[in-house]
Design a protein around this motif. Structure first.
Motif, PDB file in Angstrom:
ATOM      1  N   UNK A   1      -4.326  56.274  62.940  1.00 49.59           N
ATOM      2  CA  UNK A   1      -2.900  55.950  63.003  1.00 49.59           C
ATOM      3  C   UNK A   1      -2.269  56.085  61.617  1.00 49.59           C
ATOM      4  N   UNK A   2      -1.517  57.156  61.419  1.00 47.87           N
ATOM      5  CA  UNK A   2      -0.845  57.422  60.151  1.00 47.87           C
ATOM      6  C   UNK A   2       0.651  57.502  60.411  1.00 47.87           C
ATOM      7  N   UNK A   3       1.416  56.682  59.689  1.00 45.08           N
ATOM      8  CA  UNK A   3       2.819  56.468  60.011  1.00 45.08           C
ATOM      9  C   UNK A   3       3.701  56.612  58.784  1.00 45.08           C
ATOM     10  N   UNK A   4       4.904  57.115  59.023  1.00 42.70           N
ATOM     11  CA  UNK A   4       5.905  57.166  57.968  1.00 42.70           C
ATOM     12  C   UNK A   4       6.399  55.758  57.669  1.00 42.70           C
ATOM     13  N   UNK A   5       7.040  55.603  56.527  1.00 42.88           N
ATOM     14  CA  UNK A   5       7.601  54.298  56.179  1.00 42.88           C
ATOM     15  C   UNK A   5       8.605  53.817  57.205  1.00 42.88           C
ATOM     16  N   UNK A   6       9.432  54.723  57.716  1.00 44.28           N
ATOM     17  CA  UNK A   6      10.431  54.348  58.719  1.00 44.28           C
ATOM     18  C   UNK A   6       9.763  53.899  60.012  1.00 44.28           C
ATOM     19  N   UNK A   7       8.689  54.616  60.406  1.00 46.72           N
ATOM     20  CA  UNK A   7       7.976  54.230  61.622  1.00 46.72           C
ATOM     21  C   UNK A   7       7.298  52.874  61.443  1.00 46.72           C
ATOM     22  N   UNK A   8       6.735  52.633  60.274  1.00 45.94           N
ATOM     23  CA  UNK A   8       6.118  51.335  60.001  1.00 45.94           C
ATOM     24  C   UNK A   8       7.144  50.209  60.106  1.00 45.94           C
ATOM     25  N   UNK A   9       8.315  50.430  59.565  1.00 43.70           N
ATOM     26  CA  UNK A   9       9.364  49.412  59.640  1.00 43.70           C
ATOM     27  C   UNK A   9       9.758  49.144  61.094  1.00 43.70           C
ATOM     28  N   UNK A  10       9.873  50.208  61.887  1.00 45.64           N
ATOM     29  CA  UNK A  10      10.209  50.037  63.300  1.00 45.64           C
ATOM     30  C   UNK A  10       9.138  49.279  64.053  1.00 45.64           C
ATOM     31  N   UNK A  11       7.884  49.583  63.767  1.00 46.94           N
ATOM     32  CA  UNK A  11       6.787  48.887  64.439  1.00 46.94           C
ATOM     33  C   UNK A  11       6.726  47.420  64.045  1.00 46.94           C
ATOM     34  N   UNK A  12       7.022  47.132  62.804  1.00 47.03           N
ATOM     35  CA  UNK A  12       7.018  45.728  62.390  1.00 47.03           C
ATOM     36  C   UNK A  12       8.052  44.926  63.185  1.00 47.03           C
ATOM     37  N   UNK A  13       9.197  45.521  63.455  1.00 47.73           N
ATOM     38  CA  UNK A  13      10.210  44.838  64.261  1.00 47.73           C
ATOM     39  C   UNK A  13       9.702  44.591  65.674  1.00 47.73           C
ATOM     40  N   UNK A  14       9.044  45.599  66.246  1.00 44.15           N
ATOM     41  CA  UNK A  14       8.489  45.442  67.595  1.00 44.15           C
ATOM     42  C   UNK A  14       7.425  44.350  67.612  1.00 44.15           C
ATOM     43  N   UNK A  15       6.561  44.348  66.604  1.00 43.37           N
ATOM     44  CA  UNK A  15       5.475  43.371  66.561  1.00 43.37           C
ATOM     45  C   UNK A  15       5.976  41.941  66.330  1.00 43.37           C
ATOM     46  N   UNK A  16       7.174  41.820  65.760  1.00 43.35           N
ATOM     47  CA  UNK A  16       7.771  40.479  65.673  1.00 43.35           C
ATOM     48  C   UNK A  16       8.042  39.930  67.064  1.00 43.35           C
ATOM     49  N   UNK A  17       8.430  40.810  68.002  1.00 39.60           N
ATOM     50  CA  UNK A  17       8.610  40.375  69.383  1.00 39.60           C
ATOM     51  C   UNK A  17       7.303  39.912  69.983  1.00 39.60           C
ATOM     52  N   UNK A  18       6.195  40.607  69.648  1.00 39.32           N
ATOM     53  CA  UNK A  18       4.882  40.175  70.127  1.00 39.32           C
ATOM     54  C   UNK A  18       4.604  38.736  69.733  1.00 39.32           C
ATOM     55  N   UNK A  19       4.928  38.412  68.486  1.00 35.53           N
ATOM     56  CA  UNK A  19       4.623  37.066  67.977  1.00 35.53           C
ATOM     57  C   UNK A  19       5.347  35.985  68.760  1.00 35.53           C
ATOM     58  N   UNK A  20       6.510  36.340  69.316  1.00 39.09           N
ATOM     59  CA  UNK A  20       7.312  35.342  70.026  1.00 39.09           C
ATOM     60  C   UNK A  20       6.857  35.122  71.465  1.00 39.09           C
ATOM     61  N   UNK A  21       5.973  35.934  71.957  1.00 38.20           N
ATOM     62  CA  UNK A  21       5.505  35.751  73.339  1.00 38.20           C
ATOM     63  C   UNK A  21       4.590  34.537  73.438  1.00 38.20           C
TER      64      UNK A  21
END
Length: 240
Positions: A220-240
């Protein structure tokens, strides 16, 4: 030149997964095509914990082809197996429901869900059941919020389908390793597209076998922009 100035980062060398939850895994032993033993479950959870994951949802397949996987059976199995989790990692039970001929019976029996009656659902990769849109609508009428598992992997879906489903308020769950090309070029392309559009609500590994986690994470190799987007998604994971 652009790619040299802004190289992609290997996810192994980031804090992407630190403190997060994995919302899709097949680590309840002996109930589907996932792990078959407590030892394999432990090995998989150890790999996830090493990457920084702190909470894992076990989401066994529920479908007509697995008639024993009713809610009470899976709850009993989970109660027996959660004691084998490594210290410091939390397990929760949900399920991945196939929208097939037996789904309405499962709904009547009561569904295993995430928080706030969010329920993980899937269809065949190649073609949808004739009434899958009606099933999703019925779910919403019953007060559930459908979470569509790995929409990037459905070969029949078009961009118009994705917009239509999101307009109805349904949520999308990314298979994290789709972005690494683990499932092929087409799912990788659509995963990147859906990330760019901001369509994903959650992300999970869809892990079936313990050896796959480290190997796929290394791909899994990601651009900085993709990493930032995934971090936002994973914040939703934490709230479940």
């Amino acid at each position: 030149m652009f790619s040299l100035l802004f190289p992609k980062k290997n996810a192994v060398h980031t804090d992407l997964l630190r403190g997060t939850a994995d919302v899709h895994s097949h680590l309840l032993p002996g109930v589907d095509d996932g792990v078959q033993s407590a030892d394999d479950m432990q090995a998989a959870l150890n790999a996830m914990q090493e990457a920084g994951v702190e909470r894992v949802f076990l989401t066994p397949h529920v479908m007509a082809d697995l008639p024993d996987n009713r809610r009470s059976f899976l709850q009993d199995r989970f109660a027996c197996m959660k004691q084998f989790a490594p210290e410091g990692i939390e397990l929760r039970l949900a399920a991945e429901y196939m929208l097939d001929a037996g789904f309405r019976l499962q709904m009547a029996d009561g569904l295993l869900t995430y928080a706030d009656r969010q329920v993980l659902v899937e269809t065949s990769y190649l073609s949808p059941p004739p009434d899958y849109l009606n099933l999703l609508y019925e779910l919403s009428l019953e007060g559930y919020t459908p979470v569509l598992a790995h929409p990037e992997r459905y070969m029949y879906m078009t961009k118009e389908d994705y917009f239509r489903l999101k307009d109805k308020g349904y949520k999308f769950q990314l298979n994290l390793f789709s972005l690494a090309g683990v499932y092929g070029a087409r799912p990788a392309k659509y995963a990147a597209y859906l990330m760019k559009e901001g369509f994903y609500d959650y992300a999970g590994s869809d892990l079936h076998h313990p050896d796959d986690y480290k190997r796929n994470l290394a791909r899994l190799k990601l651009s900085g922009k993709m990493l930032d987007g995934l971090r936002e998604v994973l914040e939703n994971n934490k709230r479940l």
